[in-house]
Design an enzyme around this catalytic site. Structure first.
Site, PDB file in Angstrom:
ATOM      1  N   TYR A 120     106.250 -31.628 -22.571  1.00 18.81           N
ATOM      2  CA  TYR A 120     105.698 -31.832 -23.915  1.00 18.81           C
ATOM      3  C   TYR A 120     106.313 -30.816 -24.883  1.00 18.81           C
ATOM      4  O   TYR A 120     106.719 -31.164 -26.000  1.00 18.81           O
ATOM      5  CB  TYR A 120     104.176 -31.696 -23.855  1.00 18.81           C
ATOM      6  N   SER A 122     104.760 -30.068 -33.186  1.00 19.64           N
ATOM      7  CA  SER A 122     103.637 -29.353 -32.576  1.00 19.64           C
ATOM      8  C   SER A 122     103.932 -27.863 -32.580  1.00 19.64           C
ATOM      9  O   SER A 122     105.084 -27.453 -32.756  1.00 19.64           O
ATOM     10  CB  SER A 122     103.476 -29.856 -31.137  1.00 19.64           C
TER      11      SER A 122
END
Ligand code: NAD
Length: 279
Positions: free
Chosen positions: A175, A162
């Site tokens: 995250y 990501s």
């Protein structure tokens, strides 16, 4: 190089395949001739993609699997072996953030309004949930499925990192940390499996609207949130990506002719987000 891309009869195992991004990858692999195993905790969601692929004349099968439970994965591995054959390509797609690991504020301030969920209020369980889902949820399926990939021509693993892995986004520390760990693990696996013919790479998608981030990107009335406006300002191409825009990068990394010497890279697919300093 001039061969048309084909994954004819390759067995592609995709975790999180009931989700928006990985379901779309599953469809693309099936269209390119692969036999696709769709693994998801939410079997009904994966079944929807199985039905669509089969209706189009492709080969796919949905399985209920929990990427955090080795027993569940071993069971599915046996079923995939019997139904489709040994895994050639593993896509570790299951992952995401959770509100339990998300702060309300971008910056800590001494006079936050009553009821604000600050960094100090994040419970260990929420942080563990998100970190484990993304990191362990990539490591455990790799332990289970890579056993069958050893020595198979063109075998490779693709992880999903990501933008958070390069520079953390505000509000989502677990995250961000987990995706940074995935980029690191991608390099680790590339080295570890380099003598047994399994390549390992990752993609780092920019911002695509899916179920996991819809709540952060849109207000209840459907207008973009302040966060979404900030993202769009920092994405030089000025828009969110579409799930289909990941397929070219995924195919490049998965195809043994196109990327046979590409190993341990994380490919950003982000409309320029990671290249832009904001100035
Ligand atoms: P999604 O929420 O639509 O799909 C995730 C899927 O994973 C769901 O179907 C869910 O049921 C499944 N899942 C959750 N926990 C599981 C478990 N324990 N075992 C098995 N399956 C489980 O999300 P998405 O946006 O399609 O995300 C796919 C991947 O892409 C994730 O790793 C995500 O972090 C990553 N990603 C997404 C974006 C984005 O903009 N959407 C950006 C970068 C990276």
């Amino acid at each position: 190089m001039t061969k048309v891309i084909s994954f004819q009869d390759k067995v592609v195992v995709i975790t999180g395949a009931g989700g928006v991004l990985c379901g779309s990858m599953a469809k693309a692999f099936a269209e390119a001739g692969a036999k696709v195993a769709l693994l998801d905790l939410n079997q009904e969601a994966a079944q929807v993609f199985e039905d669509a692929i089969v209706a189009d004349g492709g080969v796919a099968k949905a399985y209920k699997a929990n990427v955090l439970e080795k027993d569940s994965l071993e069971e599915v591995r046996e079923a995939v072996l019997a139904d489709l054959g040994p895994c050639d390509i593993l896509i570790n797609g299951a992952g995401g953030n959770n509100p339990r690991a998300t702060t309300d504020n971008e910056f800590h301030e001494s006079d936050l309004p009553e009821g604000t969920k600050s960094f100090f209020d994040l419970a260990k369980a929420g942080i563990e949930f998100v970190f484990n889902l993304n990191y362990l949820g990539t490591l455990l399926p790799t332990q289970v499925f890579a056993q069958d990939m050893i020595g198979r021509t063109g075998a490779n693993i693709i992880n999903i990192s990501s933008m958070n892995a390069y520079t953390p986004l505000t509000k989502i520390p677990a995250y961000s940390g987990a995706k940074a760990a995935i980029s690191n693990f991608t390099q680790w696996l590339a080295v570890h499996f380099s003598k047994v013919g399994i390549r390992c790479n990752a993609i780092a998608p920019g911002f695509l609207v899916t179920n996991q981030n819809r709540g952060l990107l849109f207000n209840e009335d459907g207008t973009p949130s302040a966060r979404a406006e900030k993202i769009l300002r920092n994405t030089p191409m000025g828009r969110f990506g579409e799930a289909e825009e990941l397929i070219g990068g995924i195919f490049f990394l998965a195809d043994e002719n196109l990327s046979s010497f590409v190993n341990g890279v994380v490919l950003p697919i982000d409309g320029g987000f990671s290249a832009y300093s904001g100035v």
